[in-house]
Design a protein around this motif. Structure first.
Motif, short mmCIF file in Angstrom:
data_model
loop_
_atom_site.label_atom_id
_atom_site.label_comp_id
_atom_site.label_asym_id
_atom_site.label_seq_id
_atom_site.Cartn_x
_atom_site.Cartn_y
_atom_site.Cartn_z
N GLY A 184 0.89 -1.11 0.08
CA GLY A 184 0.02 0.02 -0.05
C GLY A 184 0.79 1.35 -0.08
N HIS A 185 2.15 1.19 -0.09
CA HIS A 185 3.11 2.38 0.06
C HIS A 185 3.77 2.35 -1.69
N PHE A 186 4.03 3.63 -1.73
CA PHE A 186 4.54 3.96 -3.23
C PHE A 186 5.57 4.69 -3.11
N GLU A 187 6.80 4.50 -3.91
CA GLU A 187 7.80 5.64 -3.89
C GLU A 187 7.43 6.47 -5.05
N VAL A 188 7.33 7.65 -5.02
CA VAL A 188 7.08 8.70 -6.16
C VAL A 188 8.44 9.60 -6.36
N VAL A 189 9.02 9.61 -7.55
CA VAL A 189 10.06 10.27 -7.81
C VAL A 189 9.87 11.31 -8.87
N PHE A 190 10.25 12.70 -8.55
CA PHE A 190 10.13 13.68 -9.45
C PHE A 190 11.19 14.58 -9.10
N ASN A 191 11.91 15.10 -10.29
CA ASN A 191 13.30 15.89 -9.94
C ASN A 191 14.11 15.79 -8.84
N LYS A 192 14.37 14.20 -8.90
CA LYS A 192 15.47 13.92 -8.10
C LYS A 192 14.93 13.90 -6.62
N ALA A 193 13.80 13.87 -6.22
CA ALA A 193 13.02 14.25 -5.02
C ALA A 193 12.28 12.92 -4.72
N ALA A 194 12.52 12.12 -3.77
CA ALA A 194 11.55 10.82 -3.62
C ALA A 194 10.34 11.00 -2.53
N TYR A 195 9.48 10.77 -2.82
CA TYR A 195 8.26 10.94 -1.65
C TYR A 195 7.72 9.30 -1.37
N VAL A 196 7.45 8.95 -0.15
CA VAL A 196 6.80 7.81 0.14
C VAL A 196 5.23 8.08 0.49
N MET A 197 4.30 7.68 -0.61
CA MET A 197 3.21 8.12 -0.64
C MET A 197 2.12 6.91 -0.37
N THR A 198 0.82 7.08 0.31
CA THR A 198 0.15 6.15 0.54
C THR A 198 -1.21 6.70 -0.03
#
Length: 178
Positions: free
Chosen positions: A105-119
């Protein structure tokens, strides 16, 4: 009877005046008080060290909160609808959406060298919404496109993103319209 000489009387009066009568009163009515034991002053930590410790504790609490965030059954159901892969966005930008191996249920979303852990978060519209609550960044997926927004500043970060499934859906709708 003994008689007090004027010299003895004057010495007695002078002694009482000099001590304020306290010495005489103390010897006649109360035993002498014990002197208070000197307590050592508590050692103070340097301010910079305590600030470092506070920052370290705050980071630890944030990590613990992130790690122990539980996913509801509804969020797990939404996570099955999340489109993953690399999205092609406007201005030749890309966003990568990858499910996390150890955290269902967790996703890693990467944009412009920034990674976000999203639910996944529930929505009333049926759109897929992934959110990183710590940073305030949101990834929205609707059937024809996706976009990333920063809720804290109320601004889109990137728009017009399409994954392979979204491009296929747009092509199918366009073909059916002809």
């Amino acid at each position: 009877m003994s008689r007090i000489t004027p010299l003895a009387l004057s010495l007695l009066v002078a002694g009482l005046v000099a001590t304020g009568g306290a010495a005489l009163a103390q010897t006649q009515t109360q035993p002498a008080a014990k002197p208070a034991a000197a307590k050592p002053a508590p050692a103070k930590k340097p301010v910079s060290q305590s600030r470092k410790e506070l920052k370290s504790e705050a980071k630890g609490l944030a990590l613990a909160t992130e790690v122990t965030e539980t996913i509801s059954d509804n969020q797990l159901a939404i996570s099955n609808r999340v489109l993953t892969g690399t999205a092609q966005c406007e201005f030749n930008q890309t966003v990568s959406v990858t499910p996390m191996q150890n955290k269902p249920g967790h996703f890693e979303v990467v944009f412009n060298k920034a990674a976000y852990v999203m639910t996944p978060q529930e929505t009333t519209t049926g759109a897929v919404r992934l959110e990183d609550k710590r940073s305030g960044v949101v990834w929205l997926q609707i059937p024809v496109k996706s976009m990333m927004m920063n809720q804290k500043i109320g601004q889109r970060m990137v728009d017009g993103c399409t994954l392979a499934e979204q491009r296929a859906a747009v092509a199918a709708v366009t073909a059916a319209a002809r």
